[in-house]
Design a protein around this motif. Sequence first.
Motif, PDB file in Angstrom:
ATOM      1  N   SER C 109       0.854  -1.191   0.000  1.00  0.00           N
ATOM      2  CA  SER C 109       0.000   0.000   0.000  1.00  0.00           C
ATOM      3  C   SER C 109       0.892   1.244   0.000  1.00  0.00           C
ATOM      4  O   SER C 109       1.996   1.224   0.546  1.00  0.00           O
ATOM      5  N   PHE C 124      -4.382   1.005  -6.384  1.00  0.00           N
ATOM      6  CA  PHE C 124      -4.294  -0.425  -6.718  1.00  0.00           C
ATOM      7  C   PHE C 124      -5.071  -0.755  -7.994  1.00  0.00           C
ATOM      8  O   PHE C 124      -4.672  -1.615  -8.766  1.00  0.00           O
ATOM      9  N   LEU C 137      -2.166  -7.837  -3.053  1.00  0.00           N
ATOM     10  CA  LEU C 137      -2.107  -6.633  -2.224  1.00  0.00           C
ATOM     11  C   LEU C 137      -1.210  -6.926  -1.023  1.00  0.00           C
ATOM     12  O   LEU C 137      -1.127  -8.068  -0.562  1.00  0.00           O
TER      13      LEU C 137
END
Lengths: 310, 310, 310, 310
Positions: C109, C124, C137
């Motif tokens: 992130s 994303f 992720l």
Amino acid sequence: MCQSEKIEGIFTPTLVPLDDQGNINEDELRRYIDWLIAKGVHGLYPNGSTGEFTRFTAEQRRRIVQIVAEQTAGRVPILAGAAEANVRETLAACEQYADYGVRAVAIVSPFYYKLGQEAVYAYFREIALGSVIDVTLYNIPMFANPIDIPTIQRLAELPRIVGIKDSSGDMAFMLRMMAAVRPVQPDFTFLTGWDAVLVPMLLAGCDGGTLASSGVVPELTRTLYDMTRGGRHDQAMELQFQLLELFDTILFSAEFPEGFRAAVAQRGFNFGRSSLPRSEQQQLEFEAFAKQIHRILDEKGFVETSGGQT
Amino acid sequence: MCQSEKIEGIFTPTLVPLDDQGNINEDELRRYIDWLIAKGVHGLYPNGSTGEFTRFTAEQRRRIVQIVAEQTAGRVPILAGAAEANVRETLAACEQYADYGVRAVAIVSPFYYKLGQEAVYAYFREIALGSVIDVTLYNIPMFANPIDIPTIQRLAELPRIVGIKDSSGDMAFMLRMMAAVRPVQPDFTFLTGWDAVLVPMLLAGCDGGTLASSGVVPELTRTLYDMTRGGRHDQAMELQFQLLELFDTILFSAEFPEGFRAAVAQRGFNFGRSSLPRSEQQQLEFEAFAKQIHRILDEKGFVETSGGQT
Amino acid sequence: MCQSEKIEGIFTPTLVPLDDQGNINEDELRRYIDWLIAKGVHGLYPNGSTGEFTRFTAEQRRRIVQIVAEQTAGRVPILAGAAEANVRETLAACEQYADYGVRAVAIVSPFYYKLGQEAVYAYFREIALGSVIDVTLYNIPMFANPIDIPTIQRLAELPRIVGIKDSSGDMAFMLRMMAAVRPVQPDFTFLTGWDAVLVPMLLAGCDGGTLASSGVVPELTRTLYDMTRGGRHDQAMELQFQLLELFDTILFSAEFPEGFRAAVAQRGFNFGRSSLPRSEQQQLEFEAFAKQIHRILDEKGFVETSGGQT
Amino acid sequence: MCQSEKIEGIFTPTLVPLDDQGNINEDELRRYIDWLIAKGVHGLYPNGSTGEFTRFTAEQRRRIVQIVAEQTAGRVPILAGAAEANVRETLAACEQYADYGVRAVAIVSPFYYKLGQEAVYAYFREIALGSVIDVTLYNIPMFANPIDIPTIQRLAELPRIVGIKDSSGDMAFMLRMMAAVRPVQPDFTFLTGWDAVLVPMLLAGCDGGTLASSGVVPELTRTLYDMTRGGRHDQAMELQFQLLELFDTILFSAEFPEGFRAAVAQRGFNFGRSSLPRSEQQQLEFEAFAKQIHRILDEKGFVETSGGQT
């Protein structure tokens, strides 16, 4: 004092002396109040965080305000911490304290449970609508739910809410509060509870402060206040750095507010200990720290040879 | 400029205009620099947080400093963000930027990994010992590891470390830094990075600031600085409240520093977007926000009819 | 390996050995990869937090993945950290890593700047839409912006996003993710990055983990995984407590991931130091700590007499 | 019940019904206790956070424990929250609750003021040494000062301290506590207060839980507990996901513990409102939320047609 007079200046959060059984030492408390007033504090603030309101019973909290009010006898205004377990109990305390003659109550934001701003608003509104006496909000985000700017703005519209004491020490927050409230409520009072930044806060437009260190060196905080109000900014900033050194030494060397209790002892008062237990290690650390406090107060000429004499 | 001259005044964290492909828009950057200097900023600060240093490649960061240095041509001092992936790369950037003629580099505290103070100290020390150019520390605890007072005190003893830029906005922290460092290093520079409290910081003894809003309203921050230095405190505080309103509107309405990019557009520059993607919802919000920015800048007389003309 | 095979099991975040000049020690890295595979790890994970991705240059990050991919030669799947300065650079890395033959990329992130969830989503999404290779992720809220459940749910709808690695160690968060995503995306992969709770996470339905300690004791993490999958829960929990002791000793005794580098040295590898400088005090502490690591690994039978031999 | 019997299983944090004046609705409280016991809870836990202990007066807290103890009449053990303003008051409550016949008291870590671990240790030690009844520690770091592992380890050596209730929900913390204490105190009790992770906690070795949701769906938490103990892990995990959905719906939709009060109403009880005021907006939100609670409880078969009948 006139109930509608604006709250301003230095209010001293009143520490409470205890005897060996952990009961309120009433004689010493009365002697301390006289001393503070003689040294020039503008007001008294019993049952604040410095006054360890959460460590007393509801009965003791009432008794503390009663003693402070009796002994003060109108010489300076009193701002009394009145937060109790719930709104009903808080309103009963407000009524009692109004009878004692205090200028206003201070209500800390709800703590323990995390509340949203709508709940914080509803809580203070209910108190403001039911109170027979003026209310100041008490924002101390390190211990209790924060009160946000929009919430303060909404609450400032209620006639009973006349000011806020903010202990965040956050200058931007102070400016934002003033920007949000003063255009509509020019008489709303803004007090800082963060001794470390008193002069900059006053220069920025704050009305005063409720400062733990004013219970230790009331002469210093008064001089500093007067200098700032009198336009002697550079001298005031010099004193601010002295106050900062004192404040940090006291604040960081023991569990709050033990250091302040120890420091007041250096001024000639017998405050006993807080009701908070200490381990052996803490006791040793505390004794070393008390010597440091003595040294720094002595250096600056604040150690009394005969206890608490003005 | 003389390498030993003290760093003070308002330094503008330089936003970087991008073209549609996300490349540096060099012409617009040069035009912007000229405009900032003409409007009275005391210095420029490329590769700071406002300048989105983490969103550029190492090559782009070097190119940005090169363009800023060339275009400035010595008119004002440059403080260049030089933090790279590790100490070796950072020292190479320091050397390059010294060649470009910048006054000093600014090194942000290590981020991403959480480091103890001893590691923070070791990091800055290694850079200070290896750097061919003066270094200012950059403390921004909301994004990077905090630099504590004792660490700052130790680092201030190293000849290459000449100042600190603090973006915490914490007035007590600023006073504590000054109390800790000035007695031993009277020429150490203290800059604030928090626009919301510029005037109180200056009144308290700060040497200046690196302020995102000075990239939008350089005239205002300059006037505010000059008034404070000239002893016109009340007028300065009035302007501070205007700056606060502007700053908060820009800061809270979009992902940082998108609002500042949009605000600079209102001054007649074509900055394009940041390299940060936006969702459809963000795009809608952003458009509403840009109108609000326009309104507030227009209200205060800061919307240019013909782009970026001084 | 087949590109559509589900990612599961223990992936080892690959530490990178450095020589005295701070360059990648390629021979040692290749020897380490062979050892890990021989010891039974299910996959490799270069350029994660343990692999200190932020402390390498963009070129070094590419070279690390290239070496890992070459040396692995398809024996186990590779999950490669591919986050670069911005989306454009990140997509270029994805393309490169796809060419090297990795199974998927892991994208942390955004960090440094604080972003709202809509911006995290937009970031994303842009990568997922542009990537030529599967994306996982990477949620590590102690270092980077958190990825909330609703954001994960939205992102899981994108075909390229095939899983998440969560290093929060928060069991409730893991269950909430699984409850939100599995009903609609039954093949979505959930990996934990928190060694301290591996067995409970597996028992609760997690697909595996990327665990720093698997780079030190790959036999132990493999046995623990196999026992859990084989229904020997009590024995697995016993090993979990052993792993916890090891993990905590390594984790809390030095700046992350220095302890893991020191621990790998005990297995017979020469990893040199991280690029992070150390003060004299840190160096002394580190030496004491390295002895403690030796003792605990020796006690459990993990010290090699001849370096890195399987 | 035997005073030395180990505390384990599901303890229900007892919500307190209020009448329109905000007084304890004693009849409804007694009826609720009977219902909970009939539904299979292993114990009762009055004056916890769910029971809003801070929102009652000291007299009300005593009365609540008295009613719960009388009505339970030894059918299940009682764990009574006994924290009062200070140690002296707390010890008086311990004595009183021992007279009422409770199994043990639970003492929350000091809150409001931030304390160091040495002060937390000193506080619990003083209570443990003075208490006439067994004590369990109550760790709830989101509301009160955290109790660290080394502190727990030291406190576990005191004979009166027999267990801990941890509401952090942090699995690694739970494992670390067990690893630190069980080798020396094998009978020490570990309870989780985090409904969202009950099954994984039990699988990892926890002795039970004090769970707000067990006051709403005691059948479900009991079944889930029995399944886990009986080795039916997969079925238990399925129920865990159902409990999680219920818990999150109730927890996140109103100020804690308002949602739990509303949910208990769906089971056929008249609990009235908490003493916390509500704004108009909150009232509207609450009504929408109560419908959602009804729907989800109905869906799972937990809405009673005739109030509170077993």
